[in-house]
Design an enzyme around this catalytic site. Structure first.
Site, PDB file in Angstrom:
ATOM      1  N   ASN A  47      -0.953 -24.758  10.930  1.00 46.84           N
ATOM      2  CA  ASN A  47       0.094 -24.815   9.906  1.00 46.84           C
ATOM      3  C   ASN A  47       1.434 -24.469  10.553  1.00 46.84           C
ATOM      4  O   ASN A  47       1.591 -23.401  11.149  1.00 46.84           O
ATOM      5  CB  ASN A  47      -0.247 -23.816   8.793  1.00 46.84           C
ATOM      6  CG  ASN A  47       0.672 -23.933   7.592  1.00 46.84           C
ATOM      7  OD1 ASN A  47       1.849 -24.224   7.729  1.00 46.84           O
ATOM      8  ND2 ASN A  47       0.124 -23.678   6.409  1.00 46.84           N
ATOM      9  N   TYR A  59     -20.104 -20.041  -7.490  1.00 45.38           N
ATOM     10  CA  TYR A  59     -19.735 -20.994  -6.447  1.00 45.38           C
ATOM     11  C   TYR A  59     -20.227 -22.397  -6.795  1.00 45.38           C
ATOM     12  O   TYR A  59     -21.401 -22.602  -7.094  1.00 45.38           O
ATOM     13  CB  TYR A  59     -20.304 -20.566  -5.091  1.00 45.38           C
ATOM     14  CG  TYR A  59     -19.615 -19.375  -4.473  1.00 45.38           C
ATOM     15  CD1 TYR A  59     -18.415 -18.881  -4.972  1.00 45.38           C
ATOM     16  CD2 TYR A  59     -20.149 -18.737  -3.350  1.00 45.38           C
ATOM     17  CE1 TYR A  59     -17.780 -17.796  -4.400  1.00 45.38           C
ATOM     18  CE2 TYR A  59     -19.514 -17.650  -2.766  1.00 45.38           C
ATOM     19  CZ  TYR A  59     -18.332 -17.176  -3.299  1.00 45.38           C
ATOM     20  OH  TYR A  59     -17.709 -16.097  -2.723  1.00 45.38           O
TER      21      TYR A  59
END
Length: 303
Positions: free
Chosen positions: A227, A50
């Site tokens: 969205n 990460y």
């Protein structure tokens, strides 16, 4: 906040995902983590890749300056992805764990997950590695991430240690683990099982599921929240958010946690206000009709 017993430790049912913590300036990270803990989250999810490894470094800076908080946390990390390949070799796992401990400025991990299935996995080698890490006190418990059921069984049969978690992508939009159950004994689209009944397998074998990317519609494409391509779903989420007086993210988490699989969602937001709202989702129990309304609005079929 809801909690569960994890080998005698009290662990939060919501997990703070630390993938984007490399983007934090130190003061912002300190405030974010302390707010998460003040609101009840004590479970933090890392991986050696990460932020190119930097996410663990900045979190380690926080732990170095707040040593008293380590004992109050459940910290897990993942390893096994290396330069375009998967690697469960003893050398790679040990090297990853030692670097993770150095970066996080801690002596041990509560949990280590194998990040994605290594096609060249040697179960005996993994078992030897896990036993060594456990004996040395560097890792207390183990799990996997993105594993189908048979791969878990193959690994577990060769391990002395119990696999405690399987971390899977899951959301109202990405619900492959449910679709084939709802459409059992049909030829409809999505009626095929992709992962070997992995959800049922995990609950039958006392393996807790962690849900990553609960707000994403694809692998890394973006969020379905707000969205226009998911208009019906957003209408339903907003309707329930107004009813329960929370944000839509909290409703999504309540939807995930309503399932009988005892799923632990991973919330990776770096927006502290959004994190606070997400935490409210752990205290909401959706009705059966509300749960199915979200499932159908996300495009899933009910016969």
């Amino acid at each position: 906040m809801k909690y569960f017993d994890f080998y005698g430790k009290k662990a939060s049912s919501l997990i703070a995902g630390c993938m984007r913590y490399d983007s934090f300036a130190y003061d912002k990270l300190e405030s974010h983590v302390k707010t998460a803990m003040d609101k009840g989250i004590n479970f933090f999810d890392h991986a050696d890749i990460y932020g190119g490894g930097q996410s663990q470094v900045v979190f380690g800076e926080f732990l170095g300056k707040n040593k008293d908080l380590r004992s109050k946390m459940i910290i897990q990390s993942k390893c096994g992805i290396s330069s375009g390949r998967f690697d469960f070799s003893k050398e790679h796992i040990i090297k990853s764990v030692e670097k993770t401990l150095t970066d996080l400025k801690t002596d041990y991990l509560d949990i280590l997950l194998l990040h994605r299935p290594d096609l060249l996995m040697d179960v005996e080698e993994v078992n030897e590695t896990f036993n060594l890490l456990k004996k040395e006190g560097k890792v207390l418990h183990f799990g996997v991430s993105n594993f189908p059921s048979k791969r878990i069984e193959l690994l577990q049969r060769g391990l002395d240690e119990k696999i405690a978690f399987n971390q899977m992508q899951f959301s109202p939009v990405h619900a492959l683990g449910l679709d084939h159950i709802a459409l059992a004994n049909t030829k409809f689209e999505n009626s095929s099982d992709r992962d070997g009944e992995v959800f049922d397998y995990c609950i039958l074998n006392d393996i807790k599921i962690q849900a990553w990317s609960p707000f994403q519609y694809g692998f890394i494409e973006g969020t379905y929240i707000g969205n226009d391509e998911y208009k019906d779903l957003n209408i339903k989420l907003n309707e329930l958010a107004e009813k329960y007086q929370v944000g839509v993210n909290a409703i999504v988490l309540a939807w995930i946690m309503r399932l009988p699989y005892d799923i632990k969602p991973i919330v990776g937001t770096t927006n502290t206000k959004r994190l606070i709202d997400c935490i409210k989702g752990a205290d909401i129990t959706l009705g059966r009709e509300e749960w199915y309304d979200i499932y159908k609005a996300a495009g899933h079929s009910i016969i």
